[in-house]
Design a protein around this motif. Structure first.
Motif, mmCIF file in Angstrom:
data_model
loop_
_atom_site.group_PDB
_atom_site.id
_atom_site.type_symbol
_atom_site.label_atom_id
_atom_site.label_comp_id
_atom_site.label_asym_id
_atom_site.label_seq_id
_atom_site.Cartn_x
_atom_site.Cartn_y
_atom_site.Cartn_z
ATOM 1 N N VAL A 1 5.373 -15.301 14.436
ATOM 2 C CA VAL A 1 3.893 -15.325 14.185
ATOM 3 C C VAL A 1 3.656 -13.893 13.664
ATOM 4 O O VAL A 1 2.996 -13.864 12.720
ATOM 5 C CB VAL A 1 3.393 -15.906 15.231
ATOM 6 C CG1 VAL A 1 1.790 -15.624 15.134
ATOM 7 C CG2 VAL A 1 3.451 -17.294 15.662
ATOM 8 N N GLN A 2 3.988 -13.010 14.267
ATOM 9 C CA GLN A 2 3.752 -11.712 13.909
ATOM 10 C C GLN A 2 4.292 -11.119 12.632
ATOM 11 O O GLN A 2 3.536 -10.908 11.865
ATOM 12 C CB GLN A 2 3.943 -10.566 15.005
ATOM 13 C CG GLN A 2 3.335 -10.702 16.157
ATOM 14 C CD GLN A 2 3.525 -9.641 17.279
ATOM 15 O OE1 GLN A 2 4.752 -9.044 17.214
ATOM 16 N NE2 GLN A 2 2.402 -9.359 18.006
ATOM 17 N N SER A 3 5.575 -11.865 12.196
ATOM 18 C CA SER A 3 6.082 -11.355 11.165
ATOM 19 C C SER A 3 5.577 -12.053 10.030
ATOM 20 O O SER A 3 5.622 -11.749 8.415
ATOM 21 C CB SER A 3 7.657 -11.651 11.088
ATOM 22 O OG SER A 3 8.216 -13.142 11.013
ATOM 23 N N ALA A 4 4.841 -13.227 10.191
ATOM 24 C CA ALA A 4 4.246 -14.029 9.216
ATOM 25 C C ALA A 4 2.890 -13.378 8.825
ATOM 26 O O ALA A 4 2.068 -13.768 8.043
ATOM 27 C CB ALA A 4 4.040 -15.383 9.791
ATOM 28 N N GLY A 5 2.369 -12.253 9.513
ATOM 29 C CA GLY A 5 1.185 -11.740 9.174
ATOM 30 C C GLY A 5 0.123 -12.126 10.022
ATOM 31 O O GLY A 5 -1.097 -11.612 9.785
ATOM 32 N N VAL A 6 0.235 -12.963 10.953
ATOM 33 C CA VAL A 6 -0.844 -13.297 11.775
ATOM 34 C C VAL A 6 -1.210 -12.294 12.815
ATOM 35 O O VAL A 6 -0.093 -11.965 13.548
ATOM 36 C CB VAL A 6 -0.312 -14.819 12.445
ATOM 37 C CG1 VAL A 6 -1.479 -15.106 13.618
ATOM 38 C CG2 VAL A 6 -0.250 -15.826 11.493
ATOM 39 N N ARG A 7 -2.412 -11.896 12.920
ATOM 40 C CA ARG A 7 -2.698 -11.013 13.758
ATOM 41 C C ARG A 7 -3.027 -11.676 15.193
ATOM 42 O O ARG A 7 -3.974 -12.251 15.266
ATOM 43 C CB ARG A 7 -3.728 -9.952 13.216
ATOM 44 C CG ARG A 7 -3.614 -9.219 11.995
ATOM 45 C CD ARG A 7 -2.525 -8.325 12.083
ATOM 46 N NE ARG A 7 -3.005 -7.014 12.952
ATOM 47 C CZ ARG A 7 -2.336 -6.048 13.403
ATOM 48 N NH1 ARG A 7 -1.141 -5.800 12.855
ATOM 49 N NH2 ARG A 7 -2.817 -5.347 14.060
ATOM 50 N N ILE A 8 -2.292 -11.207 16.154
ATOM 51 C CA ILE A 8 -2.791 -11.661 17.523
ATOM 52 C C ILE A 8 -3.931 -10.832 18.025
ATOM 53 O O ILE A 8 -3.577 -9.623 17.973
ATOM 54 C CB ILE A 8 -1.677 -11.656 18.158
ATOM 55 C CG1 ILE A 8 -0.632 -12.573 17.824
ATOM 56 C CG2 ILE A 8 -2.225 -12.143 19.806
ATOM 57 C CD1 ILE A 8 0.782 -12.343 18.584
ATOM 58 N N THR B 240 -2.948 -9.976 26.630
ATOM 59 C CA THR B 240 -1.949 -10.345 25.524
ATOM 60 C C THR B 240 -0.997 -9.099 25.178
ATOM 61 O O THR B 240 0.336 -9.579 25.015
ATOM 62 C CB THR B 240 -2.664 -10.819 24.140
ATOM 63 O OG1 THR B 240 -3.421 -9.759 23.632
ATOM 64 C CG2 THR B 240 -3.539 -12.162 24.048
#
Length: 106
Positions: free
Chosen positions: A41-48, A54
């Protein structure tokens, strides 16, 4: 304690230890999968969204899974964008866990 009751108590204890080891392998497998999913998820550019909870969970997953995965990454190079080392790591963890559980059960 009679020999029969002693062997029953020993069998019960061995069963409990085997169940614990089996649960431990399952939980560690889930930790690795959760770490991989968060990494994807993080490598796809989604910012948690950042907050302490978290951040703590992500830090725990990284600290728990990365040393085990790093061992396999030394021997298994990534194939382009695909990292096969987590798959091998999980398969080996499940196999070794199953063998240990079988040995403990007797």
């Amino acid at each position: 304690m009679t020999p029969v009751s002693h062997s029953i108590a020993l069998a019960s204890t061995r069963g409990q230890i085997a169940d614990f080891v089996e649960a431990l392998v399952l939980v560690y497998t889930l930790v690795i999968i959760a770490h991989l999913l968060i990494s994807i998820v993080q490598s796809a550019g989604v910012r948690i969204p950042y907050n302490t909870f978290t951040s703590s969970v992500i830090g725990f997953l990284r600290d728990a899974a990365e040393p085990y995965l790093a061992f396999f990454r030394r021997f298994i190079p990534p194939l382009g964008p695909f990292d096969l080392s987590p798959i091998v790591a999980i398969i080996l963890l499940r196999i070794v866990g199953g063998v240990v559980v079988s040995l403990v059960q007797g």
